[in-house]
Scaffold this motif. Structure first.
Motif, PDB file in Angstrom:
ATOM      1  N   GLU A 139     -68.262 -40.741  -6.320  1.00 53.28           N
ATOM      2  CA  GLU A 139     -67.592 -39.733  -7.235  1.00 53.28           C
ATOM      3  C   GLU A 139     -68.661 -39.040  -8.072  1.00 53.28           C
ATOM      4  O   GLU A 139     -68.788 -37.787  -8.386  1.00 53.28           O
ATOM      5  CB  GLU A 139     -66.805 -40.609  -8.152  1.00 53.28           C
ATOM      6  CG  GLU A 139     -65.960 -39.860  -9.122  1.00 53.28           C
ATOM      7  CD  GLU A 139     -64.916 -40.820  -9.738  1.00 53.28           C
ATOM      8  OE1 GLU A 139     -64.346 -40.169 -10.715  1.00 53.28           O
ATOM      9  OE2 GLU A 139     -64.857 -41.871  -9.232  1.00 53.28           O
ATOM     10  N   ALA A 144     -67.624 -46.303  -4.361  1.00 55.00           N
ATOM     11  CA  ALA A 144     -66.607 -45.241  -4.794  1.00 55.00           C
ATOM     12  C   ALA A 144     -67.223 -44.422  -6.014  1.00 55.00           C
ATOM     13  O   ALA A 144     -67.361 -43.235  -6.047  1.00 55.00           O
ATOM     14  CB  ALA A 144     -65.106 -45.683  -4.995  1.00 55.00           C
ATOM     15  N   LYS A 162     -64.728 -62.179  -1.467  1.00 52.50           N
ATOM     16  CA  LYS A 162     -63.527 -60.938  -1.558  1.00 52.50           C
ATOM     17  C   LYS A 162     -64.202 -60.405  -2.902  1.00 52.50           C
ATOM     18  O   LYS A 162     -64.139 -59.232  -2.947  1.00 52.50           O
ATOM     19  CB  LYS A 162     -62.377 -61.846  -1.975  1.00 52.50           C
ATOM     20  CG  LYS A 162     -61.378 -60.749  -2.258  1.00 52.50           C
ATOM     21  CD  LYS A 162     -60.257 -61.530  -3.165  1.00 52.50           C
ATOM     22  CE  LYS A 162     -60.816 -61.519  -4.721  1.00 52.50           C
ATOM     23  NZ  LYS A 162     -59.864 -62.063  -5.605  1.00 52.50           N
ATOM     24  N   ASN A 163     -64.455 -61.043  -4.212  1.00 53.09           N
ATOM     25  CA  ASN A 163     -65.110 -60.478  -5.140  1.00 53.09           C
ATOM     26  C   ASN A 163     -66.240 -59.492  -4.948  1.00 53.09           C
ATOM     27  O   ASN A 163     -66.406 -58.360  -5.541  1.00 53.09           O
ATOM     28  CB  ASN A 163     -65.498 -61.500  -6.312  1.00 53.09           C
ATOM     29  CG  ASN A 163     -63.978 -61.936  -6.911  1.00 53.09           C
ATOM     30  OD1 ASN A 163     -63.182 -61.343  -6.589  1.00 53.09           O
ATOM     31  ND2 ASN A 163     -64.515 -63.300  -7.468  1.00 53.09           N
ATOM     32  N   ALA A 181     -67.202 -58.051  -2.000  1.00 50.18           N
ATOM     33  CA  ALA A 181     -66.695 -56.664  -1.196  1.00 50.18           C
ATOM     34  C   ALA A 181     -65.799 -56.019  -2.121  1.00 50.18           C
ATOM     35  O   ALA A 181     -66.172 -54.719  -1.909  1.00 50.18           O
ATOM     36  CB  ALA A 181     -65.856 -57.391   0.088  1.00 50.18           C
ATOM     37  N   GLN A 182     -65.098 -56.294  -2.999  1.00 50.60           N
ATOM     38  CA  GLN A 182     -64.267 -55.406  -4.054  1.00 50.60           C
ATOM     39  C   GLN A 182     -65.319 -54.671  -4.800  1.00 50.60           C
ATOM     40  O   GLN A 182     -65.066 -53.535  -4.956  1.00 50.60           O
ATOM     41  CB  GLN A 182     -63.312 -56.470  -4.614  1.00 50.60           C
ATOM     42  CG  GLN A 182     -62.253 -56.773  -3.902  1.00 50.60           C
ATOM     43  CD  GLN A 182     -61.141 -57.577  -4.790  1.00 50.60           C
ATOM     44  OE1 GLN A 182     -61.686 -58.260  -5.596  1.00 50.60           O
ATOM     45  NE2 GLN A 182     -59.665 -57.486  -4.522  1.00 50.60           N
ATOM     46  N   GLU A 183     -66.384 -55.547  -5.185  1.00 48.72           N
ATOM     47  CA  GLU A 183     -67.412 -54.985  -6.284  1.00 48.72           C
ATOM     48  C   GLU A 183     -68.149 -53.893  -5.148  1.00 48.72           C
ATOM     49  O   GLU A 183     -68.573 -52.686  -5.946  1.00 48.72           O
ATOM     50  CB  GLU A 183     -68.458 -56.115  -6.857  1.00 48.72           C
ATOM     51  CG  GLU A 183     -67.811 -56.483  -7.872  1.00 48.72           C
ATOM     52  CD  GLU A 183     -67.647 -55.918  -9.148  1.00 48.72           C
ATOM     53  OE1 GLU A 183     -68.176 -55.075  -9.316  1.00 48.72           O
ATOM     54  OE2 GLU A 183     -66.201 -56.301  -9.723  1.00 48.72           O
ATOM     55  N   ASN A 184     -68.426 -54.152  -4.155  1.00 49.42           N
ATOM     56  CA  ASN A 184     -68.997 -53.131  -3.286  1.00 49.42           C
ATOM     57  C   ASN A 184     -68.599 -51.820  -3.018  1.00 49.42           C
ATOM     58  O   ASN A 184     -68.800 -50.865  -3.220  1.00 49.42           O
ATOM     59  CB  ASN A 184     -69.252 -53.792  -1.944  1.00 49.42           C
ATOM     60  CG  ASN A 184     -69.949 -53.007  -0.980  1.00 49.42           C
ATOM     61  OD1 ASN A 184     -69.252 -52.259  -0.336  1.00 49.42           O
ATOM     62  ND2 ASN A 184     -71.141 -53.130  -0.494  1.00 49.42           N
ATOM     63  N   ALA A 185     -67.060 -52.130  -2.906  1.00 45.42           N
ATOM     64  CA  ALA A 185     -66.362 -50.982  -2.649  1.00 45.42           C
ATOM     65  C   ALA A 185     -66.015 -50.240  -3.826  1.00 45.42           C
ATOM     66  O   ALA A 185     -66.083 -48.754  -3.640  1.00 45.42           O
ATOM     67  CB  ALA A 185     -64.963 -51.429  -2.190  1.00 45.42           C
ATOM     68  N   LEU A 186     -65.966 -50.607  -5.140  1.00 44.58           N
ATOM     69  CA  LEU A 186     -65.930 -49.919  -6.318  1.00 44.58           C
ATOM     70  C   LEU A 186     -67.321 -49.221  -6.631  1.00 44.58           C
ATOM     71  O   LEU A 186     -67.233 -48.118  -7.043  1.00 44.58           O
ATOM     72  CB  LEU A 186     -65.381 -50.876  -7.443  1.00 44.58           C
ATOM     73  CG  LEU A 186     -64.213 -51.654  -7.328  1.00 44.58           C
ATOM     74  CD1 LEU A 186     -63.885 -52.478  -8.308  1.00 44.58           C
ATOM     75  CD2 LEU A 186     -62.965 -50.335  -7.355  1.00 44.58           C
ATOM     76  N   PRO A 205     -62.503 -34.171  -2.602  1.00 39.25           N
ATOM     77  CA  PRO A 205     -61.545 -35.156  -2.998  1.00 39.25           C
ATOM     78  C   PRO A 205     -61.352 -35.349  -4.438  1.00 39.25           C
ATOM     79  O   PRO A 205     -60.444 -35.922  -4.825  1.00 39.25           O
ATOM     80  CB  PRO A 205     -62.022 -36.339  -2.384  1.00 39.25           C
ATOM     81  CG  PRO A 205     -63.375 -36.096  -1.764  1.00 39.25           C
ATOM     82  CD  PRO A 205     -63.338 -34.568  -1.708  1.00 39.25           C
ATOM     83  N   MET A 206     -62.581 -34.996  -5.403  1.00 37.68           N
ATOM     84  CA  MET A 206     -62.439 -35.120  -6.632  1.00 37.68           C
ATOM     85  C   MET A 206     -61.811 -34.022  -7.388  1.00 37.68           C
ATOM     86  O   MET A 206     -61.871 -34.101  -8.820  1.00 37.68           O
ATOM     87  CB  MET A 206     -63.850 -35.262  -7.022  1.00 37.68           C
ATOM     88  CG  MET A 206     -64.572 -36.248  -6.332  1.00 37.68           C
ATOM     89  SD  MET A 206     -63.772 -37.962  -6.613  1.00 37.68           S
ATOM     90  CE  MET A 206     -64.417 -38.767  -5.069  1.00 37.68           C
ATOM     91  N   LYS A 207     -61.053 -33.241  -6.736  1.00 37.22           N
ATOM     92  CA  LYS A 207     -60.647 -31.868  -7.322  1.00 37.22           C
ATOM     93  C   LYS A 207     -59.446 -32.385  -8.623  1.00 37.22           C
ATOM     94  O   LYS A 207     -59.281 -31.548  -9.269  1.00 37.22           O
ATOM     95  CB  LYS A 207     -60.102 -30.743  -6.669  1.00 37.22           C
ATOM     96  CG  LYS A 207     -58.906 -31.610  -5.652  1.00 37.22           C
ATOM     97  CD  LYS A 207     -58.422 -30.546  -4.597  1.00 37.22           C
ATOM     98  CE  LYS A 207     -57.546 -31.076  -3.688  1.00 37.22           C
ATOM     99  NZ  LYS A 207     -57.164 -30.095  -2.596  1.00 37.22           N
ATOM    100  N   ARG A 208     -58.915 -33.797  -8.419  1.00 34.56           N
ATOM    101  CA  ARG A 208     -57.872 -34.074  -9.088  1.00 34.56           C
ATOM    102  C   ARG A 208     -58.308 -34.669 -10.432  1.00 34.56           C
ATOM    103  O   ARG A 208     -57.778 -35.092 -11.225  1.00 34.56           O
ATOM    104  CB  ARG A 208     -56.842 -35.070  -8.653  1.00 34.56           C
ATOM    105  CG  ARG A 208     -56.220 -34.554  -7.259  1.00 34.56           C
ATOM    106  CD  ARG A 208     -55.316 -35.557  -6.849  1.00 34.56           C
ATOM    107  NE  ARG A 208     -54.470 -36.194  -7.809  1.00 34.56           N
ATOM    108  CZ  ARG A 208     -53.650 -35.917  -8.404  1.00 34.56           C
ATOM    109  NH1 ARG A 208     -53.049 -34.673  -8.058  1.00 34.56           N
ATOM    110  NH2 ARG A 208     -52.878 -36.708  -9.409  1.00 34.56           N
TER     111      ARG A 208
END
Lengths: 235, 131
Positions: free
Chosen positions: B112, B108, B97-98, B100-105, B128-131
């Motif tokens: 970015e 991202a 889980k950790n 997979a979360q690191e991979n997702a971050l 998507p990064m306009k904010r």
């Protein structure tokens, strides 16, 4: 100037995610909106990106708890001061976010739970209502404070709670009543504010089939072992 | 205990012991998982060779026959192995889980930074990064 982030865990929510993101952007224009996509099979990523959210995607489906924890980790890594989480199915009204954030920003409490029962006519089915009443009683006895909604996914909290939840302490398997007890025993201050709850238009729930039975078992066990552990933020 | 029964039990114990050692030697089994297998085969071996100990143990636990004691020991061993695996699986699930979360971050963060580079190079102010 404080930094606020809004986390929206999403799984196959292409139909509703755009409205939720847009609603959040309108309610808190200064906040960063992050959609945690839990490996959706539909177009959730594209729709959320187009609506103006940052999208963090899991490589495979891990469930609601893991998805919100990914959001906490994102917020911790990026140094956000305040975090709001709400569901992607449109049941939570984004217009309530400022009211939810206010006590946390004022430093009165560390975490605010958006209660669907305070001054509200939200009435879930009987079985769920009975389960909620049981956990409400347990949490209220343990924390010494009357908590009306122990299963609300609409919450706001500060940097300390973000860091606390970003560790392995966080119960990723249905984080509800046990999480509130954990917070209380770690010394965090919590309160509730009333929020508006919309009907789930598609009637989908993550508590279906045999899951409620497992939920009851998991929650009771988790509460028992949480009470057996030592108090403190490192537990 | 009949000799044939004794011989069969000794052979089984030796077989389990040798196979376990060989699997560790070939690096197909980690040392941490071999402990229970080796200890059990040794324990069974001792009980079969020193039959009087097995008889004493049988009367101590209230079993009817010495062979029943051996079966009980096997079941306890299997339960311990299952518990050890459950602990390991829980640990691995958390690690996965950790990861997979690191991979997702990280994904991202990469997306970015790519977006920022694109915006700086091409003057793109949309997406998507306009904010």
């Amino acid at each position: 100037m404080h930094k606020t982030i809004v986390i929206i865990p999403a799984y196959n929510e292409e139909k509703r995610i755009a409205a939720v993101v847009t609603g959040v952007c309108a309610a808190v224009p200064d906040a960063m909106v992050v959609v945690v996509n839990d490996c959706s099979r539909d177009d959730t990523v594209a729709v959320a990106s187009k609506a103006g959210a940052i999208v963090v995607s899991h490589p495979f489906n891990m469930g609601y708890g893991a998805a919100i924890q990914t959001g906490y980790k994102y917020a911790r890594n990026m140094g956000y001061d305040y975090l709001v989480q709400l569901d992607a199915d449109g049941q939570h009204d984004p217009a309530c976010i400022p009211a939810l954030l206010a006590p946390v920003i004022a430093g009165e409490v560390d975490i605010v739970i958006g209660s669907r029962f305070l001054g509200n006519s939200y009435r879930p089915p009987f079985a769920r209502r009975a389960g909620m009443a049981l956990f409400r009683t347990i949490v209220s006895i343990v924390t010494g404070k009357f908590v009306t909604d122990t299963t609300s996914g609409f919450q706001a909290f500060n940097r300390d709670v973000i860091s606390f939840f970003a560790t392995d302490i966080f119960p990723v398997d249905y984080p509800d009543a046990d999480m509130l007890i954990m917070l209380h025993r770690a010394g965090f201050r919590m309160s509730e504010v009333p929020v508006r709850m919309f009907e789930n238009s598609e009637g989908k729930s993550m508590h279906s089939g045999l899951k409620p039975l497992y939920y009851m078992f998991k929650m009771l066990l988790s509460i028992c072992v949480t009470l057996m552990r030592e108090k403190g933020k490192g537990r | 205990m009949p000799v044939s029964q004794k011989l069969f039990a000794v052979l089984i114990c030796c077989f389990v012991f040798v196979v376990t050692i060989n699997l560790v030697r070939k690096r197909k089994l980690r040392e941490e998982y071999s402990i229970l297998w080796l200890l059990t085969s040794l324990f069974m071996f001792v009980l079969v060779i020193r039959y009087e100990w097995l008889v004493k143990l049988t009367s101590l636990i209230g079993a009817g026959l010495p062979t029943t004691t051996l079966f009980i020991c096997s079941i306890i061993f299997l339960m311990l192995i299952a518990v050890q695996f459950s602990i390991k699986i829980s640990h691995l699930t958390n690690q996965m889980k950790n990861l997979a979360q690191e991979n997702a971050l990280l994904q991202a963060a990469i997306a970015e930074s790519r977006n920022v580079v694109t915006q700086e190079c091409c003057g793109v102010a949309d997406g998507p990064m306009k904010r």
